[in-house]
Design a protein around this motif. Structure first.
Motif, PDB file in Angstrom:
ATOM      1  N   LEU A  17       6.666  -0.822   7.769  1.00 15.35           N
ATOM      2  CA  LEU A  17       6.164   0.537   7.597  1.00 15.35           C
ATOM      3  C   LEU A  17       7.316   1.462   7.224  1.00 15.35           C
ATOM      4  N   LEU A  18       7.122   2.271   6.186  1.00 12.95           N
ATOM      5  CA  LEU A  18       8.145   3.205   5.738  1.00 12.95           C
ATOM      6  C   LEU A  18       7.516   4.559   5.445  1.00 12.95           C
ATOM      7  N   SER A  19       8.175   5.627   5.890  1.00 11.35           N
ATOM      8  CA  SER A  19       7.747   6.991   5.601  1.00 11.35           C
ATOM      9  C   SER A  19       8.794   7.669   4.704  1.00 11.35           C
ATOM     10  N   ILE A  20       8.349   8.186   3.576  1.00 10.22           N
ATOM     11  CA  ILE A  20       9.219   8.962   2.683  1.00 10.22           C
ATOM     12  C   ILE A  20       8.755  10.407   2.769  1.00 10.22           C
ATOM     13  N   TYR A  21       9.662  11.318   3.049  1.00  8.20           N
ATOM     14  CA  TYR A  21       9.259  12.716   3.241  1.00  8.20           C
ATOM     15  C   TYR A  21      10.212  13.659   2.510  1.00  8.20           C
TER      16      TYR A  21
ATOM     17  N   GLY B 144       4.984  11.711   2.211  1.00  8.64           N
ATOM     18  CA  GLY B 144       4.578  13.046   2.641  1.00  8.64           C
ATOM     19  C   GLY B 144       3.379  13.025   3.569  1.00  8.64           C
ATOM     20  N   THR B 145       3.388  12.129   4.540  1.00 11.37           N
ATOM     21  CA  THR B 145       2.224  11.929   5.421  1.00 11.37           C
ATOM     22  C   THR B 145       2.417  12.582   6.787  1.00 11.37           C
TER      23      THR B 145
ATOM     24  N   THR C  18       0.850  -1.181   0.000  1.00 13.67           N
ATOM     25  CA  THR C  18       0.000   0.000   0.000  1.00 13.67           C
ATOM     26  C   THR C  18       0.894   1.242   0.000  1.00 13.67           C
ATOM     27  N   LEU C  19       0.525   2.198  -0.835  1.00  6.73           N
ATOM     28  CA  LEU C  19       1.279   3.440  -0.980  1.00  6.73           C
ATOM     29  C   LEU C  19       0.315   4.606  -0.805  1.00  6.73           C
ATOM     30  N   GLY C  20       0.384   5.260   0.339  1.00  4.97           N
ATOM     31  CA  GLY C  20      -0.513   6.363   0.636  1.00  4.97           C
ATOM     32  C   GLY C  20       0.205   7.694   0.593  1.00  4.97           C
ATOM     33  N   TYR C  21      -0.334   8.602  -0.209  1.00  4.58           N
ATOM     34  CA  TYR C  21       0.256   9.943  -0.315  1.00  4.58           C
ATOM     35  C   TYR C  21      -0.465  10.919   0.604  1.00  4.58           C
ATOM     36  N   SER C  22       0.302  11.663   1.404  1.00  5.56           N
ATOM     37  CA  SER C  22      -0.229  12.695   2.281  1.00  5.56           C
ATOM     38  C   SER C  22      -1.322  12.103   3.181  1.00  5.56           C
TER      39      SER C  22
END
Length: 257
Positions: A174-178, A105-106, A74-78
């Motif tokens: 879980l990974l966060s890209i910002y 960017g979440t 799953t890839l969720g933007y903002s």
């Protein structure tokens, strides 16, 4: 085994903005060209609780429709990143059905109240989930299992969580890209701060540091309102770099260091 990526749009996000990640543009490859099957979760305007429930049903349908074994990413933007993490929060017993949960960017502990009017203004429409994005909202308290408080004043004001937050179910990837734009101070993408994206460094993360790594350009989107209000510029360098990071993370099946 071909992997399926379910892409979840952000706050009032037009579907066309998300398709660049899947399809690419101007000769730059998207995720599909890298061998992934991409499915879009449809744009809706309900509260975040409603979106999580609809996403859970949607994901069940995706899994049930697969004719061969596949790993779901799953890839969720903002705001979409809150939906995919919210799914894990509400249905931890289903976390094993998702190989990786990636956020882009979440704002994991929300946005400040003074940011929300600007956010709704440049997107032209008040999304029903706007209030859920407030750092002090009931949704954020539920998602993180704790509230927070402000310490300091002015530029030195910081949001401090009242207790250790819930991050993800045990064993979940879980990974966060910002984004980190030097012009904005190097710790935010113009809308979402690093601390919110990483939950205060509690979520494994990848930083996209560049002058144009602003909130919209993380997905290669552009809006004239953001240019006037925030000075957001776009190019075809940032989003391909984001795709490369996603592919490397998924292919490695490990948390980056």
């Amino acid at each position: 085994m071909k992997r399926t990526i379910v892409i979840v749009p952000g706050f009032n996000e037009p579907a066309k903005d998300m398709r660049t990640l899947a399809q690419g543009r101007r000769g730059k490859a998207g995720l599909e060209a890298r061998g992934y099957r991409c499915i879009e979760f449809p744009q809706i305007s309900g509260k975040l609780d409603e979106r999580i429930e609809r996403f859970a049903d949607f994901l069940e349908g995706v899994v049930g429709a697969l004719s061969e074994p596949a790993q779901i990413i799953t890839l969720g933007y903002s705001l979409g990143g809150l939906v995919v993490r919210g799914f894990l929060r509400r249905y931890p017993e289903r976390s094993s059905s998702v190989a990786h949960t990636i956020q882009l960017g979440t704002p994991n502990w929300g946005l400040t109240v003074d940011m929300l009017p600007m956010l709704t203004a440049f997107l032209h429409l008040r999304d029903q989930a706007a209030d859920d994005l407030d750092v002090e909202s009931d949704f954020m308290r539920w998602l993180n299992g704790t509230g927070g408080h402000w310490e300091g004043k002015g530029k030195n004001r910081n949001w401090i969580l009242n207790a250790e937050p819930w991050v993800a179910p045990p064993g979940a990837s879980l990974l966060s890209i910002y984004g980190a734009v030097p012009h904005f101070g190097g710790d935010n993408d113009g809308i979402v701060w690093k601390d919110s994206a990483t939950l205060g460094d509690r979520i494994p993360s990848i930083e996209m540091k560049a002058e144009r790594a602003n909130h919209l350009n993380l997905i290669g989107a552009w809006n004239p309102g953001t240019l006037l209000i925030k000075g957001f510029l776009f190019d075809d360098k940032v989003w391909p770099a984001v795709i490369s990071k996603i592919a490397a993370y998924v292919n490695a099946d490990a948390v980056p260091t």
